[in-house]
Design an enzyme around this catalytic site. Sequence first.
Site, PDB file in Angstrom:
ATOM      1  N   ARG A 101     -22.584  28.969  28.351  1.00 31.72           N
ATOM      2  CA  ARG A 101     -21.606  28.681  29.080  1.00 31.72           C
ATOM      3  C   ARG A 101     -20.876  29.749  29.805  1.00 31.72           C
ATOM      4  O   ARG A 101     -20.492  30.768  29.086  1.00 31.72           O
ATOM      5  CB  ARG A 101     -20.281  27.673  28.119  1.00 31.72           C
ATOM      6  CG  ARG A 101     -19.198  27.588  28.730  1.00 31.72           C
ATOM      7  CD  ARG A 101     -18.296  26.697  27.998  1.00 31.72           C
ATOM      8  NE  ARG A 101     -18.611  25.229  28.315  1.00 31.72           N
ATOM      9  CZ  ARG A 101     -18.154  24.262  28.004  1.00 31.72           C
ATOM     10  NH1 ARG A 101     -16.825  24.526  27.533  1.00 31.72           N
ATOM     11  NH2 ARG A 101     -18.436  22.910  27.944  1.00 31.72           N
ATOM     12  N   HIS A 128     -22.023  21.023  35.422  1.00 30.22           N
ATOM     13  CA  HIS A 128     -22.217  20.800  33.793  1.00 30.22           C
ATOM     14  C   HIS A 128     -23.053  19.752  33.544  1.00 30.22           C
ATOM     15  O   HIS A 128     -22.748  18.413  33.374  1.00 30.22           O
ATOM     16  CB  HIS A 128     -20.669  20.359  33.217  1.00 30.22           C
ATOM     17  CG  HIS A 128     -20.390  20.432  31.982  1.00 30.22           C
ATOM     18  ND1 HIS A 128     -21.180  20.914  31.183  1.00 30.22           N
ATOM     19  CD2 HIS A 128     -19.323  19.900  31.299  1.00 30.22           C
ATOM     20  CE1 HIS A 128     -20.748  20.717  29.858  1.00 30.22           C
ATOM     21  NE2 HIS A 128     -19.641  20.360  29.997  1.00 30.22           N
ATOM     22  N   GLN A 131     -23.272  17.347  30.329  1.00 27.03           N
ATOM     23  CA  GLN A 131     -22.416  16.418  30.198  1.00 27.03           C
ATOM     24  C   GLN A 131     -22.766  15.272  30.793  1.00 27.03           C
ATOM     25  O   GLN A 131     -22.698  14.038  30.397  1.00 27.03           O
ATOM     26  CB  GLN A 131     -21.230  17.009  30.688  1.00 27.03           C
ATOM     27  CG  GLN A 131     -19.889  16.071  30.700  1.00 27.03           C
ATOM     28  CD  GLN A 131     -19.505  15.828  29.399  1.00 27.03           C
ATOM     29  OE1 GLN A 131     -19.005  16.857  28.718  1.00 27.03           O
ATOM     30  NE2 GLN A 131     -19.454  14.493  28.885  1.00 27.03           N
ATOM     31  N   ASP A 227     -11.852  14.020  35.359  1.00 25.13           N
ATOM     32  CA  ASP A 227     -11.813  15.211  34.773  1.00 25.13           C
ATOM     33  C   ASP A 227     -10.605  15.967  34.704  1.00 25.13           C
ATOM     34  O   ASP A 227      -9.763  15.563  35.784  1.00 25.13           O
ATOM     35  CB  ASP A 227     -12.964  16.147  35.375  1.00 25.13           C
ATOM     36  CG  ASP A 227     -13.382  17.571  34.479  1.00 25.13           C
ATOM     37  OD1 ASP A 227     -12.761  17.635  33.456  1.00 25.13           O
ATOM     38  OD2 ASP A 227     -13.816  18.375  35.149  1.00 25.13           O
ATOM     39  N   CYS A 267     -15.023  13.652  30.324  1.00 29.43           N
ATOM     40  CA  CYS A 267     -15.791  14.516  29.825  1.00 29.43           C
ATOM     41  C   CYS A 267     -15.051  15.092  28.772  1.00 29.43           C
ATOM     42  O   CYS A 267     -15.688  15.726  27.600  1.00 29.43           O
ATOM     43  CB  CYS A 267     -16.424  15.625  30.622  1.00 29.43           C
ATOM     44  SG  CYS A 267     -15.208  16.683  31.782  1.00 29.43           S
ATOM     45  N   ARG A 295     -23.031  13.742  23.770  1.00 35.21           N
ATOM     46  CA  ARG A 295     -23.500  15.185  23.941  1.00 35.21           C
ATOM     47  C   ARG A 295     -24.478  15.664  22.889  1.00 35.21           C
ATOM     48  O   ARG A 295     -25.663  16.545  23.286  1.00 35.21           O
ATOM     49  CB  ARG A 295     -22.406  16.011  23.929  1.00 35.21           C
ATOM     50  CG  ARG A 295     -21.062  15.802  24.706  1.00 35.21           C
ATOM     51  CD  ARG A 295     -21.786  16.296  26.139  1.00 35.21           C
ATOM     52  NE  ARG A 295     -22.201  17.586  26.181  1.00 35.21           N
ATOM     53  CZ  ARG A 295     -21.334  18.689  26.186  1.00 35.21           C
ATOM     54  NH1 ARG A 295     -20.041  18.547  26.352  1.00 35.21           N
ATOM     55  NH2 ARG A 295     -21.789  19.746  26.577  1.00 35.21           N
TER      56      ARG A 295
HETATM   57  N1  NVA Z   1     -14.005  21.019  34.706  1.00 37.18           N
HETATM   58  C1  NVA Z   1     -13.754  21.155  33.507  1.00 37.18           C
HETATM   59  C2  NVA Z   1     -14.841  20.632  32.504  1.00 37.18           C
HETATM   60  C3  NVA Z   1     -14.347  20.999  30.960  1.00 37.18           C
HETATM   61  C4  NVA Z   1     -15.370  20.303  30.139  1.00 37.18           C
HETATM   62  C5  NVA Z   1     -13.831  22.907  33.386  1.00 37.18           C
HETATM   63  O1  NVA Z   1     -14.482  23.591  33.886  1.00 37.18           O
HETATM   64  O2  NVA Z   1     -12.937  23.251  32.481  1.00 37.18           O
HETATM   65  N1   CP Z   2     -16.722  18.394  27.780  1.00 36.81           N
HETATM   66  C1   CP Z   2     -16.927  19.233  27.221  1.00 36.81           C
HETATM   67  O1   CP Z   2     -17.892  20.135  27.753  1.00 36.81           O
HETATM   68  O2   CP Z   2     -15.968  19.762  26.093  1.00 36.81           O
HETATM   69  P1   CP Z   2     -16.059  21.124  25.620  1.00 36.81           P
HETATM   70  O3   CP Z   2     -15.134  22.069  26.608  1.00 36.81           O
HETATM   71  O4   CP Z   2     -15.016  20.983  24.456  1.00 36.81           O
HETATM   72  O5   CP Z   2     -17.141  21.883  25.317  1.00 36.81           O
END
Ligand code: NVA
Ligand code: CP
Length: 309
Positions: A101, A128, A131, A227, A267, A295
């Site tokens: 990540r 992502h 997800q 989201d 998500c 997930r």
């Molecule tokens: N769009 C959000 C998704 C979190 C799982 C982010 O990137 O923070």
């Molecule tokens: N949806 C998701 O990726 O959650 P986290 O940021 O908690 O991993």
Amino acid sequence: MTRHFLRDDDLTPAEQREVLTLALAMRHDRFMHRPFEGPQAVAVIFDKHSTRTRVSFSAGIAELGGYPLVIDAASSQMGRGESISDTAKVLERMVSAVVWRTFGHDRIEEMAAHSSVPVVNALTDSFHPCQILADFAAIADERGGVGALSGLDFAYIGDGANNMAQSYLLGGATAGMHVRIGTPEGYLPDAEVIARATEIAAQTGGSITITHEHDEAVHAADVIATDTWVSMGDEGEKTAREQAFLAFQVNDTSLQLAAPGAQVIHCLPAYRGKEISASAIDGDQSIVWLEAEYRLHAQKALLTWLVEQ
Ligand code: NVA
Ligand code: CP
């Protein structure tokens, strides 16, 4: 050749169906595949916060017979400037896959370019894709199987420029969905992503619509997704974003306009009263907890599939 999963269109429509079908099967038989028996290690690296991704990959790799090596990047030498390519060349000698990540999508592309073991995108600023596999698996499970995905009207309301919107475009087109993004002006997905999704949709029977009208996006939708309005890295724009997205909340009005029995997904983490009302996320049409559970199953299916290629 090593297969990586960096964006949703790294899987063909047939491959996406294979992984999703395996995900549904693995929900019912959690230990049916043990590709990391040994245990072999899988590195799971975080440059950003996480709850679901950290837990689902950790538990999932263990259930696959492996050892989840979770690394907080800031406390590794990467955090002190060691290059991505040097890191990749060390990791590939010790682990069976790398899950990461991070921020810029170019970073994970560089990791994959130097890695002989599969690299999996656990979220970048642009995509992502894990997800989306979980989301589609949950929708399919509730609708009687993976065959139900093709032809669904899928509405995403919110930040059209973020990783979730862009992944829904590519992943939804791959699944043959009619993907509609409802987003304010100034928050459009990348032109390259729209073009690629449109190209895929032309092959799968899906379609892509981008609109600045919430009502048009959700009208008769089978699934409504949203989201956070403030993704990781966007915190400095919080006030401006909360103003810009005011008319793009998923709530009772969205559900009244959608198809009867439409599914609500998110998500997570969610901000009730911002991008989604409590009534929508906690109501009967929400499948967010099954979505979160998937997930685990979807990523186990993906890792199993990737290491078998
Ligand atoms: N769009 C959000 C998704 C979190 C799982 C982010 O990137 O923070
Ligand atoms: N949806 C998701 O990726 O959650 P986290 O940021 O908690 O991993």
